[in-house]
Design a protein around this motif. Structure first.
Motif, PDB file in Angstrom:
ATOM      1  N   MET A 182       0.649 -78.727  32.997  1.00 29.61           N
ATOM      2  CA  MET A 182       1.288 -79.977  33.386  1.00 29.61           C
ATOM      3  C   MET A 182       2.300 -80.342  32.309  1.00 29.61           C
ATOM      4  SD  MET A 182      -1.897 -82.594  32.604  1.00 29.61           S
ATOM      5  CE  MET A 182      -1.012 -84.022  33.180  1.00 29.61           C
ATOM      6  N   ARG A 183       3.300 -81.111  32.692  1.00 29.90           N
ATOM      7  CA  ARG A 183       4.345 -81.503  31.739  1.00 29.90           C
ATOM      8  C   ARG A 183       4.457 -83.009  31.703  1.00 29.90           C
ATOM      9  NH1 ARG A 183       9.807 -82.816  31.994  1.00 29.90           N
ATOM     10  NH2 ARG A 183       9.749 -82.570  34.269  1.00 29.90           N
ATOM     11  N   GLN A 184       4.596 -83.522  30.483  1.00 31.24           N
ATOM     12  CA  GLN A 184       4.854 -84.941  30.278  1.00 31.24           C
ATOM     13  C   GLN A 184       6.023 -85.055  29.305  1.00 31.24           C
ATOM     14  OE1 GLN A 184       0.870 -85.986  29.009  1.00 31.24           O
ATOM     15  NE2 GLN A 184       0.303 -86.676  31.054  1.00 31.24           N
ATOM     16  N   GLY A 185       7.218 -85.276  29.865  1.00 34.89           N
ATOM     17  CA  GLY A 185       8.409 -85.305  29.030  1.00 34.89           C
ATOM     18  C   GLY A 185       8.685 -83.940  28.437  1.00 34.89           C
ATOM     19  N   ASN A 186       8.767 -83.875  27.107  1.00 33.82           N
ATOM     20  CA  ASN A 186       9.010 -82.606  26.417  1.00 33.82           C
ATOM     21  C   ASN A 186       7.727 -81.931  25.953  1.00 33.82           C
ATOM     22  OD1 ASN A 186      11.823 -82.634  26.657  1.00 33.82           O
ATOM     23  ND2 ASN A 186      12.029 -83.991  24.893  1.00 33.82           N
ATOM     24  N   LEU A 187       6.593 -82.392  26.462  1.00 33.30           N
ATOM     25  CA  LEU A 187       5.301 -81.806  26.113  1.00 33.30           C
ATOM     26  C   LEU A 187       4.726 -81.081  27.324  1.00 33.30           C
ATOM     27  CD1 LEU A 187       2.868 -81.536  24.141  1.00 33.30           C
ATOM     28  CD2 LEU A 187       1.988 -83.666  25.144  1.00 33.30           C
ATOM     29  N   ILE A 188       4.344 -79.817  27.130  1.00 29.73           N
ATOM     30  CA  ILE A 188       3.704 -79.012  28.167  1.00 29.73           C
ATOM     31  C   ILE A 188       2.274 -78.738  27.725  1.00 29.73           C
ATOM     32  CG2 ILE A 188       3.692 -76.809  29.392  1.00 29.73           C
ATOM     33  CD1 ILE A 188       6.734 -76.706  28.974  1.00 29.73           C
ATOM     34  N   ILE A 189       1.318 -79.056  28.608  1.00 30.81           N
ATOM     35  CA  ILE A 189      -0.087 -78.841  28.283  1.00 30.81           C
ATOM     36  C   ILE A 189      -0.626 -77.716  29.147  1.00 30.81           C
ATOM     37  CG2 ILE A 189      -2.379 -79.863  28.142  1.00 30.81           C
ATOM     38  CD1 ILE A 189       0.356 -82.294  28.551  1.00 30.81           C
ATOM     39  N   GLY A 190      -1.181 -76.698  28.494  1.00 30.71           N
ATOM     40  CA  GLY A 190      -1.821 -75.591  29.190  1.00 30.71           C
ATOM     41  C   GLY A 190      -3.329 -75.678  29.027  1.00 30.71           C
ATOM     42  N   ARG A 191      -4.056 -75.432  30.109  1.00 27.44           N
ATOM     43  CA  ARG A 191      -5.520 -75.551  30.086  1.00 27.44           C
ATOM     44  C   ARG A 191      -6.134 -74.189  30.413  1.00 27.44           C
ATOM     45  NH1 ARG A 191      -6.404 -80.889  33.756  1.00 27.44           N
ATOM     46  NH2 ARG A 191      -8.595 -80.563  33.168  1.00 27.44           N
ATOM     47  N   ARG A 192      -6.748 -73.586  29.385  1.00 31.71           N
ATOM     48  CA  ARG A 192      -7.281 -72.237  29.543  1.00 31.71           C
ATOM     49  C   ARG A 192      -8.346 -72.152  30.639  1.00 31.71           C
ATOM     50  NH1 ARG A 192      -8.072 -70.342  23.227  1.00 31.71           N
ATOM     51  NH2 ARG A 192      -6.140 -69.131  23.059  1.00 31.71           N
TER      52      ARG A 192
END
Length: 371
Positions: A150-160
Protein backbone atom coordinates in the motif's frame (compact mmCIF):
# COMPACT_ATOMS: atom_id res chain seq x y z
CA UNK A 1 7.23 8.01 28.94
CA UNK A 2 8.17 4.58 27.51
CA UNK A 3 6.04 3.32 24.65
CA UNK A 4 3.41 0.84 25.86
CA UNK A 5 3.44 -1.60 22.94
CA UNK A 6 0.82 -3.90 24.44
CA UNK A 7 -1.62 -1.03 24.93
CA UNK A 8 -1.10 0.23 21.38
CA UNK A 9 -1.47 -3.27 19.95
CA UNK A 10 -4.77 -3.77 21.82
CA UNK A 11 -6.10 -0.37 20.72
CA UNK A 12 -5.29 -1.06 17.06
CA UNK A 13 -6.75 -4.55 17.24
CA UNK A 14 -9.99 -3.20 18.71
CA UNK A 15 -10.35 -0.82 15.76
CA UNK A 16 -9.66 -3.76 13.44
CA UNK A 17 -12.50 -5.71 15.06
CA UNK A 18 -14.84 -2.70 14.84
CA UNK A 19 -14.06 -2.20 11.15
CA UNK A 20 -14.57 -5.89 10.40
CA UNK A 21 -17.87 -5.88 12.28
CA UNK A 22 -19.16 -2.93 10.27
CA UNK A 23 -17.90 -4.00 6.83
CA UNK A 24 -17.94 -7.81 6.77
CA UNK A 25 -21.17 -7.62 4.76
CA UNK A 26 -19.34 -5.98 1.84
CA UNK A 27 -17.56 -9.27 1.03
CA UNK A 28 -19.05 -12.09 -0.99
CA UNK A 29 -19.59 -15.23 1.12
CA UNK A 30 -16.72 -17.03 -0.62
CA UNK A 31 -14.32 -14.11 -0.13
CA UNK A 32 -15.39 -13.62 3.49
CA UNK A 33 -14.70 -17.27 4.32
CA UNK A 34 -11.31 -17.11 2.62
CA UNK A 35 -10.35 -13.98 4.53
CA UNK A 36 -11.61 -15.43 7.81
CA UNK A 37 -9.51 -18.55 7.29
CA UNK A 38 -6.41 -16.45 6.64
CA UNK A 39 -7.12 -14.21 9.61
CA UNK A 40 -7.45 -17.28 11.82
CA UNK A 41 -4.11 -18.61 10.60
CA UNK A 42 -2.48 -15.31 11.47
CA UNK A 43 -4.06 -15.18 14.94
CA UNK A 44 -2.84 -18.68 15.86
CA UNK A 45 0.58 -18.11 14.24
CA UNK A 46 0.06 -20.74 11.56
CA UNK A 47 2.05 -20.35 8.31
CA UNK A 48 -0.01 -19.76 5.15
CA UNK A 49 0.75 -23.23 3.77
CA UNK A 50 -0.72 -25.07 6.75
CA UNK A 51 -4.44 -25.73 6.96
CA UNK A 52 -6.36 -25.46 10.23
CA UNK A 53 -8.42 -28.22 11.80
CA UNK A 54 -11.95 -27.75 10.48
CA UNK A 55 -13.61 -27.92 13.88
CA UNK A 56 -11.26 -25.35 15.40
CA UNK A 57 -11.79 -22.98 12.49
CA UNK A 58 -15.58 -23.25 12.57
CA UNK A 59 -15.69 -22.58 16.30
CA UNK A 60 -13.41 -19.56 15.86
CA UNK A 61 -15.60 -18.21 13.05
CA UNK A 62 -18.70 -18.55 15.22
CA UNK A 63 -16.97 -16.74 18.08
CA UNK A 64 -15.78 -14.00 15.73
CA UNK A 65 -19.24 -13.43 14.30
CA UNK A 66 -20.64 -13.13 17.83
CA UNK A 67 -17.96 -10.53 18.61
CA UNK A 68 -18.93 -8.61 15.49
CA UNK A 69 -22.57 -8.54 16.59
CA UNK A 70 -21.47 -6.85 19.83
CA UNK A 71 -19.29 -4.32 18.01
CA UNK A 72 -21.46 -3.54 14.99
CA UNK A 73 -22.32 0.14 14.74
CA UNK A 74 -19.43 1.36 16.86
CA UNK A 75 -17.04 3.96 15.49
CA UNK A 76 -13.26 3.48 15.50
CA UNK A 77 -11.57 4.75 18.64
CA UNK A 78 -8.80 7.38 18.67
CA UNK A 79 -5.39 5.98 19.61
CA UNK A 80 -3.75 7.01 22.86
CA UNK A 81 0.01 7.07 22.22
CA UNK A 82 2.41 8.53 24.76
CA UNK A 83 -0.33 10.63 26.30
CA UNK A 84 -1.70 11.96 23.00
CA UNK A 85 -5.11 11.21 21.48
CA UNK A 86 -4.61 10.55 17.77
CA UNK A 87 -6.97 9.99 14.85
CA UNK A 88 -6.77 6.31 13.92
CA UNK A 89 -6.84 7.21 10.20
CA UNK A 90 -3.82 9.53 10.46
CA UNK A 91 -0.89 7.09 10.42
CA UNK A 92 1.75 9.80 9.98
CA UNK A 93 0.85 11.25 13.39
CA UNK A 94 1.10 7.84 15.05
CA UNK A 95 4.35 6.92 13.29
CA UNK A 96 5.93 10.21 14.35
CA UNK A 97 5.58 9.01 17.94
CA UNK A 98 6.86 5.54 17.01
CA UNK A 99 10.11 6.94 15.61
CA UNK A 100 13.04 5.21 17.26
CA UNK A 101 11.12 1.96 17.66
CA UNK A 102 10.89 -0.88 15.13
CA UNK A 103 7.11 -0.46 14.84
CA UNK A 104 5.06 0.84 11.93
CA UNK A 105 1.36 1.71 11.98
CA UNK A 106 -0.68 1.56 8.80
CA UNK A 107 -4.21 2.82 8.24
CA UNK A 108 -6.38 3.84 5.33
CA UNK A 109 -9.65 3.39 3.48
CA UNK A 110 -9.63 0.38 1.17
CA UNK A 111 -12.18 -1.15 -1.22
CA UNK A 112 -15.72 -0.22 -0.21
CA UNK A 113 -14.18 2.60 1.89
CA UNK A 114 -13.54 0.09 4.67
CA UNK A 115 -11.12 1.42 7.32
CA UNK A 116 -8.15 -0.95 7.44
CA UNK A 117 -5.44 -0.96 10.11
CA UNK A 118 -2.32 -2.86 11.07
CA UNK A 119 0.62 -2.60 13.44
CA UNK A 120 3.83 -4.42 12.59
CA UNK A 121 7.54 -4.67 13.12
CA UNK A 122 9.77 -3.20 10.42
CA UNK A 123 12.24 -5.63 8.87
CA UNK A 124 13.98 -3.00 6.74
CA UNK A 125 13.62 0.43 5.18
CA UNK A 126 15.24 1.76 2.03
CA UNK A 127 14.90 4.45 -0.60
CA UNK A 128 13.72 3.46 -4.07
CA UNK A 129 12.93 5.75 -7.00
CA UNK A 130 12.46 8.70 -4.66
CA UNK A 131 10.10 6.76 -2.38
CA UNK A 132 10.67 5.32 1.09
CA UNK A 133 9.93 1.59 1.14
CA UNK A 134 9.13 0.02 4.49
CA UNK A 135 8.96 -3.78 4.65
CA UNK A 136 6.95 -5.13 7.60
CA UNK A 137 7.59 -8.63 8.89
CA UNK A 138 5.78 -9.63 12.10
CA UNK A 139 2.30 -8.12 12.38
CA UNK A 140 1.02 -7.46 15.90
CA UNK A 141 -2.48 -6.32 14.92
CA UNK A 142 -4.49 -6.42 11.69
CA UNK A 143 -8.00 -6.58 10.28
CA UNK A 144 -9.59 -9.00 7.82
CA UNK A 145 -8.47 -6.97 4.79
CA UNK A 146 -4.82 -7.40 3.93
CA UNK A 147 -2.83 -6.60 0.79
CA UNK A 148 0.90 -7.05 0.13
CA UNK A 149 1.52 -3.38 -0.68
CA UNK A 150 0.00 0.00 0.00
CA UNK A 151 1.15 3.57 -0.57
CA UNK A 152 0.65 6.65 1.55
CA UNK A 153 2.18 9.66 -0.16
CA UNK A 154 5.88 8.95 -0.69
CA UNK A 155 5.84 5.96 1.67
CA UNK A 156 5.30 2.41 0.35
CA UNK A 157 4.56 -0.32 2.88
CA UNK A 158 5.18 -3.96 2.00
CA UNK A 159 3.75 -6.75 4.15
CA UNK A 160 5.60 -10.05 3.95
CA UNK A 161 2.84 -12.13 5.50
CA UNK A 162 0.24 -10.78 3.08
CA UNK A 163 2.48 -11.56 0.11
CA UNK A 164 3.06 -15.14 1.25
CA UNK A 165 -0.67 -15.61 1.90
CA UNK A 166 -1.64 -14.25 -1.52
CA UNK A 167 0.78 -16.49 -3.42
CA UNK A 168 -0.06 -19.57 -1.35
CA UNK A 169 -3.79 -19.12 -1.90
CA UNK A 170 -3.09 -18.95 -5.63
CA UNK A 171 -1.06 -22.17 -5.41
CA UNK A 172 -3.75 -23.92 -3.39
CA UNK A 173 -6.59 -22.92 -5.72
CA UNK A 174 -4.49 -23.49 -8.86
CA UNK A 175 -7.05 -22.12 -11.31
CA UNK A 176 -6.89 -23.55 -14.82
CA UNK A 177 -6.54 -20.04 -16.24
CA UNK A 178 -3.40 -19.32 -14.20
CA UNK A 179 -1.71 -22.71 -13.68
CA UNK A 180 0.74 -22.51 -16.61
CA UNK A 181 1.86 -18.98 -15.84
CA UNK A 182 2.22 -19.80 -12.14
CA UNK A 183 4.32 -22.89 -12.88
CA UNK A 184 6.47 -20.84 -15.26
CA UNK A 185 7.02 -18.14 -12.62
CA UNK A 186 8.16 -20.64 -9.98
CA UNK A 187 10.31 -22.48 -12.52
CA UNK A 188 12.17 -19.21 -13.07
CA UNK A 189 13.04 -19.33 -9.36
CA UNK A 190 14.10 -22.99 -9.58
CA UNK A 191 11.01 -24.36 -7.79
CA UNK A 192 8.63 -26.97 -9.17
CA UNK A 193 5.09 -25.73 -8.50
CA UNK A 194 3.51 -29.16 -8.10
CA UNK A 195 6.15 -30.37 -5.66
CA UNK A 196 5.76 -27.15 -3.69
CA UNK A 197 2.00 -27.67 -3.58
CA UNK A 198 2.36 -31.29 -2.37
CA UNK A 199 5.19 -30.71 0.13
CA UNK A 200 5.18 -27.03 1.14
CA UNK A 201 7.12 -27.66 4.34
CA UNK A 202 10.07 -28.97 2.34
CA UNK A 203 10.19 -25.84 0.19
CA UNK A 204 9.20 -23.14 2.67
CA UNK A 205 12.58 -21.36 2.64
CA UNK A 206 12.59 -21.18 -1.15
CA UNK A 207 8.94 -20.12 -1.21
CA UNK A 208 9.61 -17.27 1.22
CA UNK A 209 12.60 -16.13 -0.86
CA UNK A 210 10.31 -15.99 -3.90
CA UNK A 211 7.79 -13.93 -1.91
CA UNK A 212 10.48 -11.43 -0.85
CA UNK A 213 11.90 -11.12 -4.37
CA UNK A 214 8.51 -10.57 -5.99
CA UNK A 215 7.36 -8.18 -3.26
CA UNK A 216 10.37 -6.02 -4.08
CA UNK A 217 9.35 -6.02 -7.75
CA UNK A 218 5.71 -5.25 -6.97
CA UNK A 219 6.85 -2.06 -5.27
CA UNK A 220 6.90 -0.67 -8.82
CA UNK A 221 3.11 -0.95 -9.00
CA UNK A 222 2.92 1.57 -6.16
CA UNK A 223 5.61 3.71 -7.80
CA UNK A 224 3.60 3.62 -11.02
CA UNK A 225 0.51 4.66 -9.11
CA UNK A 226 2.34 7.74 -7.89
CA UNK A 227 3.29 8.60 -11.49
CA UNK A 228 -0.19 8.30 -13.02
CA UNK A 229 -1.46 11.81 -13.73
CA UNK A 230 -4.60 11.01 -15.73
CA UNK A 231 -7.03 11.78 -12.91
CA UNK A 232 -6.85 15.48 -11.96
CA UNK A 233 -6.91 16.59 -8.34
CA UNK A 234 -9.01 14.38 -6.08
CA UNK A 235 -11.38 13.21 -8.82
CA UNK A 236 -10.43 9.52 -8.62
CA UNK A 237 -10.81 9.57 -4.84
CA UNK A 238 -14.21 11.21 -5.15
CA UNK A 239 -15.39 8.58 -7.61
CA UNK A 240 -14.41 5.60 -5.44
CA UNK A 241 -15.73 7.20 -2.25
CA UNK A 242 -19.04 8.37 -3.72
CA UNK A 243 -19.56 5.03 -5.48
CA UNK A 244 -18.21 2.84 -2.67
CA UNK A 245 -19.28 -0.78 -2.86
CA UNK A 246 -20.49 -0.58 -6.46
CA UNK A 247 -19.16 -1.86 -9.78
CA UNK A 248 -18.25 1.72 -10.62
CA UNK A 249 -15.79 1.80 -7.73
CA UNK A 250 -14.31 -1.55 -8.76
CA UNK A 251 -14.02 -0.43 -12.37
CA UNK A 252 -12.28 2.83 -11.38
CA UNK A 253 -9.81 0.96 -9.17
CA UNK A 254 -9.03 -1.55 -11.90
CA UNK A 255 -8.46 1.14 -14.52
CA UNK A 256 -6.01 2.95 -12.23
CA UNK A 257 -4.23 -0.34 -11.50
CA UNK A 258 -3.75 -0.96 -15.22
CA UNK A 259 -2.37 2.56 -15.67
CA UNK A 260 0.03 2.08 -12.74
CA UNK A 261 1.30 -1.19 -14.19
CA UNK A 262 1.68 0.01 -17.79
CA UNK A 263 2.96 3.58 -17.39
CA UNK A 264 6.62 4.56 -17.80
CA UNK A 265 8.31 3.80 -14.49
CA UNK A 266 5.54 1.40 -13.44
CA UNK A 267 5.55 -2.33 -12.79
CA UNK A 268 5.68 -3.75 -16.31
CA UNK A 269 8.19 -1.13 -17.44
CA UNK A 270 10.49 -2.26 -14.61
CA UNK A 271 9.90 -5.96 -15.36
CA UNK A 272 10.81 -5.41 -19.01
CA UNK A 273 13.92 -3.35 -18.28
CA UNK A 274 15.19 -5.84 -15.70
CA UNK A 275 14.16 -8.88 -17.78
CA UNK A 276 12.28 -10.38 -14.82
CA UNK A 277 10.63 -13.39 -16.46
CA UNK A 278 9.33 -14.73 -13.13
CA UNK A 279 7.51 -11.48 -12.38
CA UNK A 280 5.93 -11.56 -15.82
CA UNK A 281 4.62 -15.05 -15.09
CA UNK A 282 3.20 -14.00 -11.73
CA UNK A 283 1.59 -10.95 -13.34
CA UNK A 284 -0.32 -13.13 -15.80
CA UNK A 285 -1.23 -15.70 -13.15
CA UNK A 286 -2.64 -13.08 -10.78
CA UNK A 287 -4.51 -11.01 -13.37
CA UNK A 288 -8.18 -11.09 -12.37
CA UNK A 289 -11.21 -11.41 -14.70
CA UNK A 290 -11.99 -7.70 -15.03
CA UNK A 291 -8.36 -6.83 -15.70
CA UNK A 292 -8.22 -9.58 -18.31
CA UNK A 293 -11.19 -7.99 -20.07
CA UNK A 294 -9.95 -4.40 -19.88
CA UNK A 295 -6.36 -5.38 -20.75
CA UNK A 296 -6.90 -8.42 -23.01
CA UNK A 297 -3.45 -8.46 -24.63
CA UNK A 298 -1.36 -9.19 -21.55
CA UNK A 299 -2.19 -12.81 -20.68
CA UNK A 300 -1.89 -14.17 -24.27
CA UNK A 301 1.35 -12.22 -24.67
CA UNK A 302 2.82 -13.81 -21.55
CA UNK A 303 1.67 -17.26 -22.70
CA UNK A 304 3.49 -16.66 -26.00
CA UNK A 305 6.51 -15.38 -24.08
CA UNK A 306 6.75 -18.65 -22.15
CA UNK A 307 7.34 -20.43 -25.47
CA UNK A 308 9.18 -17.68 -27.33
CA UNK A 309 10.63 -15.01 -25.00
CA UNK A 310 10.50 -11.73 -26.92
CA UNK A 311 10.69 -8.72 -24.63
CA UNK A 312 9.94 -6.33 -27.48
CA UNK A 313 6.49 -7.95 -27.81
CA UNK A 314 5.83 -7.42 -24.09
CA UNK A 315 6.84 -3.77 -24.53
CA UNK A 316 4.31 -3.40 -27.35
CA UNK A 317 1.62 -4.88 -25.10
CA UNK A 318 2.61 -2.59 -22.23
CA UNK A 319 2.24 0.47 -24.47
CA UNK A 320 -1.13 -0.75 -25.79
CA UNK A 321 -2.34 -1.35 -22.23
CA UNK A 322 -1.45 2.16 -21.15
CA UNK A 323 -3.19 3.66 -24.17
CA UNK A 324 -6.37 1.69 -23.49
CA UNK A 325 -6.26 2.44 -19.77
CA UNK A 326 -5.95 6.14 -20.47
CA UNK A 327 -8.92 6.05 -22.86
CA UNK A 328 -11.04 4.22 -20.28
CA UNK A 329 -10.04 6.72 -17.58
CA UNK A 330 -10.88 9.73 -19.75
CA UNK A 331 -14.25 8.23 -20.68
CA UNK A 332 -15.02 7.49 -17.04
CA UNK A 333 -14.09 11.02 -15.95
CA UNK A 334 -16.03 12.70 -18.74
CA UNK A 335 -19.28 10.86 -17.97
CA UNK A 336 -18.93 11.10 -14.21
CA UNK A 337 -18.07 14.78 -14.04
CA UNK A 338 -20.83 15.75 -16.45
CA UNK A 339 -23.55 13.82 -14.58
CA UNK A 340 -22.28 14.39 -11.05
CA UNK A 341 -23.30 18.05 -11.24
CA UNK A 342 -26.89 16.82 -11.09
CA UNK A 343 -26.73 13.82 -8.76
CA UNK A 344 -24.14 11.28 -7.53
CA UNK A 345 -26.50 8.34 -7.96
CA UNK A 346 -27.28 9.39 -11.52
CA UNK A 347 -23.56 9.76 -12.22
CA UNK A 348 -22.98 6.18 -11.12
CA UNK A 349 -25.89 4.92 -13.21
CA UNK A 350 -24.64 6.79 -16.27
CA UNK A 351 -21.15 5.32 -15.88
CA UNK A 352 -22.73 1.87 -15.76
CA UNK A 353 -24.88 2.55 -18.85
CA UNK A 354 -22.39 4.53 -20.96
CA UNK A 355 -18.98 3.17 -19.90
CA UNK A 356 -19.20 -0.26 -18.30
CA UNK A 357 -22.12 -2.02 -19.99
CA UNK A 358 -20.98 -1.20 -23.56
CA UNK A 359 -17.78 -3.12 -22.79
CA UNK A 360 -19.88 -6.25 -22.21
CA UNK A 361 -18.41 -6.94 -18.79
CA UNK A 362 -21.33 -6.65 -16.36
CA UNK A 363 -22.07 -10.38 -16.39
CA UNK A 364 -18.40 -11.14 -15.73
CA UNK A 365 -18.31 -8.72 -12.84
CA UNK A 366 -21.21 -10.38 -11.06
CA UNK A 367 -18.90 -13.22 -10.03
CA UNK A 368 -16.03 -10.97 -8.99
CA UNK A 369 -16.68 -9.15 -5.75
CA UNK A 370 -14.80 -5.83 -5.46
CA UNK A 371 -13.52 -6.84 -2.03
Amino acid sequence: MPLDITSLKNQVQLNCHISDANYSGTFSLCMLLLRLRNLYKWEVDMPPWQEPHQGDLLQWVEDRENMWLDLEGRSPEPLMVEGENLDSLEPSQVNALLAGSDLHYGAGLVTGMKPSYFLGRVARKHEQEGMTVCIVDQELARDIFSVPLMRQGNLIIGRRRSMATLLWDEILELRASSARALAFAFDCHGINLHRLRRQPGSYQDGFLRVCDAELQTWVYHEIGESLVDVFPGDLWQRIVSEQAGTLVEFFARTVRDILADTCRGGLLDHVIKERRSSSLGFYAALTRPLSRILYPEIVPAVQDFMQNPRWEKIEEVRTAGYKRGRELALNLMDVYEHCRQEDQERAGNQVMDRVIRPLGIVDSLEDENPA
